[in-house]
Design a protein around this motif. Structure first.
Motif, PDB file in Angstrom:
ATOM      1  N   LYS A 314      46.360  11.914 -17.811  1.00 59.19           N
ATOM      2  CA  LYS A 314      45.824  11.928 -19.173  1.00 59.19           C
ATOM      3  C   LYS A 314      44.774  10.832 -19.340  1.00 59.19           C
ATOM      4  N   ALA A 315      45.107   9.644 -18.818  1.00 60.01           N
ATOM      5  CA  ALA A 315      44.198   8.507 -18.950  1.00 60.01           C
ATOM      6  C   ALA A 315      42.887   8.755 -18.206  1.00 60.01           C
ATOM      7  N   ARG A 316      42.971   9.364 -17.026  1.00 58.68           N
ATOM      8  CA  ARG A 316      41.765   9.565 -16.222  1.00 58.68           C
ATOM      9  C   ARG A 316      40.880  10.666 -16.786  1.00 58.68           C
ATOM     10  N   ASP A 317      41.424  11.510 -17.656  1.00 61.70           N
ATOM     11  CA  ASP A 317      40.564  12.466 -18.360  1.00 61.70           C
ATOM     12  C   ASP A 317      39.527  11.724 -19.193  1.00 61.70           C
ATOM     13  N   LEU A 318      39.840  10.468 -19.541  1.00 63.95           N
ATOM     14  CA  LEU A 318      38.917   9.638 -20.310  1.00 63.95           C
ATOM     15  C   LEU A 318      38.159   8.649 -19.430  1.00 63.95           C
ATOM     16  N   SER A 319      38.871   8.058 -18.457  1.00 64.98           N
ATOM     17  CA  SER A 319      38.249   6.998 -17.660  1.00 64.98           C
ATOM     18  C   SER A 319      37.188   7.528 -16.697  1.00 64.98           C
ATOM     19  N   VAL A 320      37.394   8.709 -16.147  1.00 61.84           N
ATOM     20  CA  VAL A 320      36.427   9.249 -15.182  1.00 61.84           C
ATOM     21  C   VAL A 320      35.069   9.509 -15.828  1.00 61.84           C
ATOM     22  N   PRO A 321      35.003  10.234 -16.953  1.00 60.96           N
ATOM     23  CA  PRO A 321      33.683  10.442 -17.560  1.00 60.96           C
ATOM     24  C   PRO A 321      33.059   9.155 -18.106  1.00 60.96           C
ATOM     25  N   LEU A 322      33.877   8.228 -18.623  1.00 63.42           N
ATOM     26  CA  LEU A 322      33.297   6.979 -19.115  1.00 63.42           C
ATOM     27  C   LEU A 322      32.688   6.191 -17.968  1.00 63.42           C
ATOM     28  N   MET A 323      33.388   6.145 -16.830  1.00 62.83           N
ATOM     29  CA  MET A 323      32.860   5.395 -15.695  1.00 62.83           C
ATOM     30  C   MET A 323      31.606   6.065 -15.144  1.00 62.83           C
ATOM     31  N   ALA A 324      31.562   7.389 -15.199  1.00 65.73           N
ATOM     32  CA  ALA A 324      30.353   8.101 -14.754  1.00 65.73           C
ATOM     33  C   ALA A 324      29.168   7.720 -15.641  1.00 65.73           C
ATOM     34  N   ASP A 325      29.421   7.583 -16.935  1.00 70.74           N
ATOM     35  CA  ASP A 325      28.373   7.178 -17.863  1.00 70.74           C
ATOM     36  C   ASP A 325      27.910   5.753 -17.578  1.00 70.74           C
ATOM     37  N   VAL A 326      28.868   4.870 -17.284  1.00 71.95           N
ATOM     38  CA  VAL A 326      28.525   3.483 -16.970  1.00 71.95           C
ATOM     39  C   VAL A 326      27.685   3.429 -15.696  1.00 71.95           C
ATOM     40  N   ARG A 327      28.094   4.161 -14.664  1.00 70.95           N
ATOM     41  CA  ARG A 327      27.329   4.168 -13.410  1.00 70.95           C
ATOM     42  C   ARG A 327      25.895   4.617 -13.652  1.00 70.95           C
ATOM     43  N   ARG A 328      25.764   5.676 -14.411  1.00 70.45           N
ATOM     44  CA  ARG A 328      24.426   6.204 -14.697  1.00 70.45           C
ATOM     45  C   ARG A 328      23.567   5.165 -15.411  1.00 70.45           C
ATOM     46  N   LYS A 329      24.162   4.497 -16.370  1.00 65.98           N
ATOM     47  CA  LYS A 329      23.397   3.542 -17.171  1.00 65.98           C
ATOM     48  C   LYS A 329      22.971   2.330 -16.352  1.00 65.98           C
ATOM     49  N   VAL A 330      23.805   1.904 -15.397  1.00 67.60           N
ATOM     50  CA  VAL A 330      23.438   0.711 -14.613  1.00 67.60           C
ATOM     51  C   VAL A 330      22.617   1.074 -13.381  1.00 67.60           C
ATOM     52  N   GLY A 331      22.425   2.367 -13.122  1.00 62.26           N
ATOM     53  CA  GLY A 331      21.581   2.777 -12.013  1.00 62.26           C
ATOM     54  C   GLY A 331      22.309   3.045 -10.721  1.00 62.26           C
ATOM     55  N   ILE A 332      23.614   3.273 -10.809  1.00 60.43           N
ATOM     56  CA  ILE A 332      24.411   3.591  -9.612  1.00 60.43           C
ATOM     57  C   ILE A 332      24.657   5.088  -9.566  1.00 60.43           C
ATOM     58  N   GLY A 333      24.335   5.708  -8.443  1.00 62.33           N
ATOM     59  CA  GLY A 333      24.580   7.146  -8.333  1.00 62.33           C
ATOM     60  C   GLY A 333      23.646   7.795  -7.345  1.00 62.33           C
ATOM     61  N   PRO A 334      23.657   9.117  -7.306  1.00 65.39           N
ATOM     62  CA  PRO A 334      22.798   9.845  -6.347  1.00 65.39           C
ATOM     63  C   PRO A 334      21.321   9.505  -6.532  1.00 65.39           C
TER      64      PRO A 334
END
Length: 337
Positions: A314-334
């Motif tokens: 249940k918790a990761r349904d929230l943490s996974v998309p939030l962390m994906a947003d954080v990665r995108r904003k800081v420039g980490i990703g594909p």
């Protein structure tokens, strides 16, 4: 109806005692049952490593604390109940937050300053002697615990309000650099929070080694009740209930009518031995069903793991998309975006 998100962390060192139940567990569970509240409860086992480097003790504490909260009525279907270490995004977010957190902010953390002062007072050449980076930077991990789920209201004791202020500072700094991402959490201090006295009359605390474990077996439970400090007033002499550890503990579990009746018994000069007997029998009956549930859970660690696993999902349904947003904003990703 919009719901307020309340997040509570439980450090996994030690075994819960009567004071924990009256002061934290019971009110937190009552709050979680309100229709306008969305509650998150987590076992802070990474935090435990700062204070305790005994693996067996940490693992046993996780087990006992999970069983205690469930036995006391926490509904894992209604709340999100999870183990910190089952949410890998928390440690990832901790590092990202570390990159925007000023060292000077961590220098001001009360726990770190107290440890430094202890070294200075002991005339140690190095004021940082024995201080780990875990102790120094754990407010950042605490911030990640809160911000990962955008906790709005964080119940804490007065001594922990600084941690919430730091989480706000860290969230504000990240939002300023990378754009609006995190809500700013607010500390919730229960001014009327119940503090029970321990065996020696001081606040019941593991630090003082004066606790009464919540689900101690009946024989040991009776012995501990009998050890509670009293004065030298004889049977038949009127006693002041407002200066009695026995009365304070009784009042934490009794109804208003029962408390009023006990006040009269104090005025009538109830003997300390009789009061201890009454308190034992009252608490033993009050906790009997919860203790049985607790022991059942302690004997079935696989069930505890399954409950915590469902909570983590249940918790990761929230943490996974939030962390994906954080990665995108800081420039980490594909690289291809």
């Amino acid at each position: 109806m919009s719901k307020t998100r309340v997040l509570t962390g439980i450090t996994t060192t030690g075994i819960p005692h009567l004071g924990n139940y009256a002061g934290a567990i019971r009110p937190a569970i009552e709050t979680s049952q309100k229709p306008d509240t969305e509650s998150f409860f987590f076992l802070a086992d990474y935090h435990a490593l700062i204070k305790c480097q005994e693996p067996e003790r940490v693992q046993e504490s996780v087990r006992a604390i999970a069983a205690t909260w469930l036995a006391c009525g926490l509904d894992p279907e209604r709340v999100t109940f999870y183990r910190q270490t089952d949410i890998p995004e928390i440690t990832e977010l901790t590092w990202v937050l570390t990159t925007v957190t000023a060292k000077g902010l961590m220098n001001r953390a009360h726990a770190y300053k107290a440890a430094v002062q202890d070294n200075i007072d002991d005339d140690n050449a190095d004021p940082d002697r024995g201080i780990t980076m875990g102790l120094f930077s754990y407010p950042i991990l605490m911030a990640a615990d809160i911000l990962m789920f955008n906790g709005e209201k964080i119940p804490v004791g007065k001594d922990q309000t600084q941690h919430i202020e730091m989480a706000r500072d860290i969230a504000g700094r990240f939002n300023y650099i990378y754009g609006d991402t995190f809500k700013l959490p607010e500390a919730v201090i229960e001014e009327s929070g119940m503090i029970l006295p321990g065996l020696d009359g001081r606040k019941m605390s593991k630090s003082y080694n004066n606790t009464i474990p919540l689900f101690e077996g009946e024989k040991k439970f009776r012995k501990l009740i009998n050890k509670i400090k009293t004065n030298l007033l004889e049977p038949g002499e009127p006693k002041d209930p407002d200066d009695s550890a026995l009365f304070d503990i009784y009042s934490a579990f009794a109804s208003q009518d029962q408390i009023a009746d006990m006040r009269q018994q104090y005025a009538n000069g109830i003997a300390w031995g009789e009061m201890k007997k009454v308190l034992f029998e009252f608490l033993n009956e009050e906790l009997k069903e919860k203790r049985e549930h607790y022991l059942t859970l302690m004997d079935d660690p696989a069930q505890l793991d399954a409950i915590l696993k469902r909570g983590a999902e249940k918790a990761r349904d929230l943490s996974v998309p939030l962390m994906a947003d954080v990665r995108r904003k800081v420039g980490i990703g594909p690289i291809a975006g």
